[in-house]
Design a protein around this motif. Structure first.
Motif, PDB file in Angstrom:
ATOM      1  N   GLN A  33       0.842  -1.194   0.000  1.00 15.90           N
ATOM      2  CA  GLN A  33       0.000   0.000   0.000  1.00 15.90           C
ATOM      3  C   GLN A  33       0.876   1.242   0.000  1.00 15.90           C
ATOM      4  O   GLN A  33       1.758   1.397   0.854  1.00 15.90           O
ATOM      5  CB  GLN A  33      -0.919   0.025   1.217  1.00 15.90           C
ATOM      6  CG  GLN A  33      -1.866   1.211   1.211  1.00 15.90           C
ATOM      7  CD  GLN A  33      -2.824   1.215   2.400  1.00 15.90           C
ATOM      8  OE1 GLN A  33      -2.541   0.642   3.441  1.00 15.90           O
ATOM      9  NE2 GLN A  33      -3.945   1.873   2.225  1.00 15.90           N
ATOM     10  N   ASP A  47      -3.454   6.775   0.565  1.00  8.58           N
ATOM     11  CA  ASP A  47      -3.896   5.508   1.165  1.00  8.58           C
ATOM     12  C   ASP A  47      -4.870   4.761   0.257  1.00  8.58           C
ATOM     13  O   ASP A  47      -5.585   3.873   0.688  1.00  8.58           O
ATOM     14  CB  ASP A  47      -4.502   5.717   2.552  1.00  8.58           C
ATOM     15  CG  ASP A  47      -5.787   6.520   2.522  1.00  8.58           C
ATOM     16  OD1 ASP A  47      -6.182   7.000   1.440  1.00  8.58           O
ATOM     17  OD2 ASP A  47      -6.412   6.672   3.581  1.00  8.58           O
ATOM     18  N   TRP A  50      -2.388   0.606  -4.392  1.00  7.51           N
ATOM     19  CA  TRP A  50      -1.641  -0.600  -4.057  1.00  7.51           C
ATOM     20  C   TRP A  50      -0.893  -1.087  -5.286  1.00  7.51           C
ATOM     21  O   TRP A  50      -1.425  -1.052  -6.399  1.00  7.51           O
ATOM     22  CB  TRP A  50      -2.571  -1.724  -3.591  1.00  7.51           C
ATOM     23  CG  TRP A  50      -3.232  -1.452  -2.295  1.00  7.51           C
ATOM     24  CD1 TRP A  50      -2.823  -1.859  -1.058  1.00  7.51           C
ATOM     25  CD2 TRP A  50      -4.435  -0.711  -2.078  1.00  7.51           C
ATOM     26  NE1 TRP A  50      -3.697  -1.410  -0.095  1.00  7.51           N
ATOM     27  CE2 TRP A  50      -4.696  -0.696  -0.697  1.00  7.51           C
ATOM     28  CE3 TRP A  50      -5.322  -0.039  -2.926  1.00  7.51           C
ATOM     29  CZ2 TRP A  50      -5.795  -0.063  -0.145  1.00  7.51           C
ATOM     30  CZ3 TRP A  50      -6.414   0.606  -2.385  1.00  7.51           C
ATOM     31  CH2 TRP A  50      -6.647   0.583  -1.004  1.00  7.51           C
ATOM     32  N   PHE A 137       0.891  -4.822   2.888  1.00  5.57           N
ATOM     33  CA  PHE A 137      -0.536  -4.834   3.241  1.00  5.57           C
ATOM     34  C   PHE A 137      -0.947  -6.225   3.670  1.00  5.57           C
ATOM     35  O   PHE A 137      -0.547  -7.200   3.151  1.00  5.57           O
ATOM     36  CB  PHE A 137      -1.353  -4.365   2.032  1.00  5.57           C
ATOM     37  CG  PHE A 137      -2.782  -4.086   2.349  1.00  5.57           C
ATOM     38  CD1 PHE A 137      -3.149  -2.941   3.040  1.00  5.57           C
ATOM     39  CD2 PHE A 137      -3.773  -4.966   1.952  1.00  5.57           C
ATOM     40  CE1 PHE A 137      -4.482  -2.683   3.312  1.00  5.57           C
ATOM     41  CE2 PHE A 137      -5.091  -4.712   2.230  1.00  5.57           C
ATOM     42  CZ  PHE A 137      -5.455  -3.572   2.913  1.00  5.57           C
TER      43      PHE A 137
END
Length: 137
Positions: A33, A47, A50, A137
């Motif tokens: 991430q 945020d 990915w 992640f």
């Protein structure tokens, strides 16, 4: 130095370089991430992005779109042109690359990064005058 020693040294160096490449490929595998992008001294928090390294060569770029509460993604390939470098290439699957790029900071379907740091939980890539920091992640 005699030829036998020279060949032995060359084989050891080649083995070490190959081992480092395989180690980096192994460490990259998984879902990362994006947390920050630093460009020209300015740090942006992120945020919703990915990078997924699914094998030695498969890659997926994934984005969460809050405005639609959906995810979008595009598949691609990862190659290793240099020992500490990775090249990521997006392909038009499941949608056209040209429709996906406006949601990214990529200008083209291919990006080359230098791996500045990688450990079990942190990945730092540098490319196109920006530094990208990811967490596993």
């Amino acid at each position: 130095m005699n030829r036998k020693r020279l060949w032995g040294l060359a084989i050891c160096v080649l083995w070490a370089v190959t081992g480092c490449r395989e180690e980096l490929n192994r460490q990259l595998q998984g879902k990362w991430q994006l947390k920050t992008v630093e460009r020209a001294g300015y740090v942006s928090k992120v945020d919703t992005v990915w990078y997924n390294f699914q094998s030695e060569s498969l890659f997926m770029y994934q984005i969460y779109r809050a405005d639609r509460d959906t995810f979008m993604h595009l598949y691609g390939f990862k190659t290793r042109p240099e020992e500490n470098g990775i090249q990521l290439e997006l392909i038009s699957y499941p949608s056209p690359v040209e429709a996906f790029l406006p949601f990214t900071d990529w200008k083209e379907r291919i990006r080359t990064f230098t791996v500045e740091k990688i450990n079990g939980k942190r990945l730092v890539l540098h490319g196109d005058d920006a530094t990208y920091e990811f967490v596993q992640f």
